[in-house]
Design a protein around this motif. Structure first.
Motif, PDB file in Angstrom:
ATOM      1  N   SER A  44      77.839  82.100  47.654  1.00 20.00           N
ATOM      2  CA  SER A  44      77.770  81.486  49.092  1.00 20.00           C
ATOM      3  C   SER A  44      76.146  81.460  49.249  1.00 20.00           C
ATOM      4  O   SER A  44      75.226  80.772  49.592  1.00 20.00           O
ATOM      5  N   TYR A  45      75.455  82.767  49.132  1.00 17.62           N
ATOM      6  CA  TYR A  45      74.045  82.896  49.313  1.00 17.62           C
ATOM      7  C   TYR A  45      73.198  82.087  48.381  1.00 17.62           C
ATOM      8  O   TYR A  45      72.153  81.387  48.935  1.00 17.62           O
ATOM      9  N   PRO A  46      73.413  82.259  47.121  1.00 16.83           N
ATOM     10  CA  PRO A  46      72.409  81.462  46.355  1.00 16.83           C
ATOM     11  C   PRO A  46      72.586  80.018  46.608  1.00 16.83           C
ATOM     12  O   PRO A  46      71.555  79.322  46.268  1.00 16.83           O
ATOM     13  N   MET A  47      73.655  79.471  46.689  1.00 20.80           N
ATOM     14  CA  MET A  47      73.903  78.157  46.952  1.00 20.80           C
ATOM     15  C   MET A  47      73.250  77.490  48.369  1.00 20.80           C
ATOM     16  O   MET A  47      72.691  76.510  48.302  1.00 20.80           O
ATOM     17  N   PHE A  48      73.451  78.480  49.227  1.00 27.44           N
ATOM     18  CA  PHE A  48      72.787  77.948  50.463  1.00 27.44           C
ATOM     19  C   PHE A  48      71.381  77.741  50.515  1.00 27.44           C
ATOM     20  O   PHE A  48      70.677  77.207  50.832  1.00 27.44           O
ATOM     21  N   LEU A 106      69.381  69.269  44.487  1.00 22.08           N
ATOM     22  CA  LEU A 106      69.762  70.739  44.612  1.00 22.08           C
ATOM     23  C   LEU A 106      70.856  70.930  45.536  1.00 22.08           C
ATOM     24  O   LEU A 106      71.817  71.849  45.458  1.00 22.08           O
ATOM     25  N   ALA A 107      70.815  70.292  46.574  1.00 18.46           N
ATOM     26  CA  ALA A 107      71.727  70.230  47.835  1.00 18.46           C
ATOM     27  C   ALA A 107      73.134  69.887  47.211  1.00 18.46           C
ATOM     28  O   ALA A 107      74.119  70.605  47.375  1.00 18.46           O
ATOM     29  N   CYS A 108      72.877  68.943  46.247  1.00 19.97           N
ATOM     30  CA  CYS A 108      74.367  68.486  45.784  1.00 19.97           C
ATOM     31  C   CYS A 108      74.892  69.708  44.781  1.00 19.97           C
ATOM     32  O   CYS A 108      76.120  69.950  44.825  1.00 19.97           O
ATOM     33  N   ILE A 109      74.076  70.218  43.942  1.00 25.98           N
ATOM     34  CA  ILE A 109      74.714  71.215  43.140  1.00 25.98           C
ATOM     35  C   ILE A 109      75.207  72.284  43.969  1.00 25.98           C
ATOM     36  O   ILE A 109      76.137  73.087  43.727  1.00 25.98           O
ATOM     37  N   GLY A 110      74.451  72.925  44.989  1.00 25.61           N
ATOM     38  CA  GLY A 110      75.049  73.785  45.995  1.00 25.61           C
ATOM     39  C   GLY A 110      76.235  73.545  46.716  1.00 25.61           C
ATOM     40  O   GLY A 110      77.171  74.611  46.523  1.00 25.61           O
ATOM     41  N   THR A 111      76.310  72.470  47.132  1.00 25.25           N
ATOM     42  CA  THR A 111      77.785  72.041  47.777  1.00 25.25           C
ATOM     43  C   THR A 111      78.775  71.791  46.722  1.00 25.25           C
ATOM     44  O   THR A 111      80.066  72.633  46.980  1.00 25.25           O
ATOM     45  N   VAL A 112      78.336  71.420  45.552  1.00 19.75           N
ATOM     46  CA  VAL A 112      79.664  71.371  44.683  1.00 19.75           C
ATOM     47  C   VAL A 112      80.063  72.660  44.124  1.00 19.75           C
ATOM     48  O   VAL A 112      81.269  72.873  43.800  1.00 19.75           O
TER      49      VAL A 112
END
Length: 424
Positions: free
Chosen positions: A313-317, A327-333
């Motif tokens: 959660s933390y690194p993806m946010f 990068l937002a797409c990678i994080g949410t996926v």
């Protein structure tokens, strides 16, 4: 009949959660038109409308659960679809704040209460319906398509909203086109009602009726039994991750990207595209996780998903808050894949905790309370905390905390893979 029940459950879930989800997807337009304020104040008040629907859910769960356990699942589920579709379409007909003033937000809140009441009886009813049809060895896989239906509904809502914004422009969307997705609930609701009304009652409930062992007062039976009360308590805390996982990651995410990170980073169309990427990922993963659960057990999949969410959660946010689309797409996926195990399995576990005689009542009460505590307040709390702290990483901490709560709860769950549903 098993296949028909599964298709009906998935389509009904699609209609129900399309209706419910587009409110979160279009909340910024509601802030302008219904609240008369595009700023933080209007967004706060619109999120209150999100919260009140969840506060109404326990009332819907009590009444619908009682009726479902006394009279059967089929007719009630068809009726609930009509209620929520009608309330959603009515949202698209509310006059603007400029026309009727405070009457606009009052109407919005009343309709959200009706939506919440209907949804309070929908989730447990639909899951119980399909679960009572499904074979023991494949129950999770069959039930998982209800969850798939809910995420496909959000995907459709996101895509439809993005197409409208692109085709008509932001000005038209703000002025009148925001009403179109709400009005689409009418034909969708009719289709869902038609399909559900053609089904037969579940074999498990039919057996109770034939044996004349239907609970006379399922609510009293559920709330006076220590065994059922313990299961209801687990039903509150086990889905804790569902709040940040579902409502923050998929429903609130477009608003979060646009308002918290600023218009210069994400337009509404780009924000909806980011959400659509994560929705595609979770729709693919849910049936796979459900099939895995039918093979290795419910608890390992739930535990793994909770641990994965706590870790990523933390690194993806951090990636999401860079404001960069890729990068937002990678994080949410990545978050969607981590959450998919929970989304695929948790409702099957909740349905398997209770016997047929009180399943609808007990399951719906516990889960509705869980959504009030961990889900319904999420957008409101997130908006307020981000505003007061200045930190865009608040959703990550919410995800981590609820993942830990779910992980601890898994330890108290009895493994139910492959076991027949109890009748009493």
């Amino acid at each position: 009949m098993v296949r028909k029940a599964t298709v009906a459950g998935a389509i009904g879930s699609f209609v129900e959660w399309y209706d419910y989800g587009i409110y979160g997807l279009l909340v910024t337009y509601l802030a302008v038109n219904i609240m008369g304020d595009a700023g933080a104040g209007g967004l706060f008040l619109t999120n209150v409308g999100f919260l009140v629907s969840f506060l109404a859910r326990p009332f819907g769960s009590v009444i619908c659960g009682y009726l479902g356990d006394r009279l059967g699942r089929k007719k009630l589920l068809a009726t609930l679809l009509v209620l929520i579709s009608g309330a959603t379409a009515a949202l698209g007909l509310i006059p603007a704040h400029a026309a009727i003033g405070v009457g606009a937000p009052i109407l919005l809140v009343l309709l959200r209460v009706l939506q919440g009441f209907s949804a309070g009886g929908e989730v447990a009813g639909a899951m119980s319906f399909v679960g009572e049809y499904a074979p023991d060895a494949r129950r999770n896989f069959m039930m998982s398509f209800i969850a798939v239906g809910s995420f496909v509904a959000l995907m459709f809502g996101s895509a439809f909203s993005a197409v409208l914004i692109t085709a008509l422009g932001v000005d038209a969307m703000t002025s009148w086109a925001w009403r179109v997705p709400f009005l689409l609930a009418v034909p969708l609701g009719y289709v869902g009602f038609y399909i559900r009304s053609k089904l037969e009652e579940t074999p498990h409930f039919t057996a109770l009726r034939e044996q004349r062992t239907v609970a006379h007062n399922p609510l009293r039976e559920a709330l006076t039994s220590r065994r059922h009360l313990k299961a209801i308590a687990l039903t509150i805390f086990l889905p804790a991750l569902n709040g940040p996982g579902y409502y923050l990651l998929f429903v609130y995410m477009p608003t979060y990207l646009k308002t918290s990170l600023g218009d210069h980073n994400f337009s509404m169309v780009r924000a909806l595209m980011v959400t659509a990427c994560s929705l595609v990922a979770i729709v693919i993963c849910i049936p796979l996780m459900a099939r895995l659960s039918d093979r290795i057990g419910r608890k390992p999949v739930l535990a793994f998903s909770a641990i994965a969410m706590a870790v990523v959660s933390y690194p993806m946010f951090l990636l999401i808050t860079t404001g960069r689309f890729g990068l937002a797409c990678i994080g949410t996926v990545v978050l969607a894949v981590a959450f998919s195990g929970h989304a695929a399995v948790v409702h099957t576990v909740l349905a398997e905790m209770f016997p047929t005689s009180v399943r609808y009542s007990a399951y719906s009460i516990g889960f509705s309370l869980s959504t009030v505590v961990f889900g319904g307040s999420a957008p409101l709390v997130m908006t307020d905390l981000i505003e007061s702290t200045g930190s865009n990483l608040i959703p990550a901490f919410a995800s981590i905390i609820t993942a830990v709560i779910t992980l601890v709860s898994v330890a108290f769950v009895r493994e139910t893979k492959g076991q027949p549903l109890a009748s009493h």
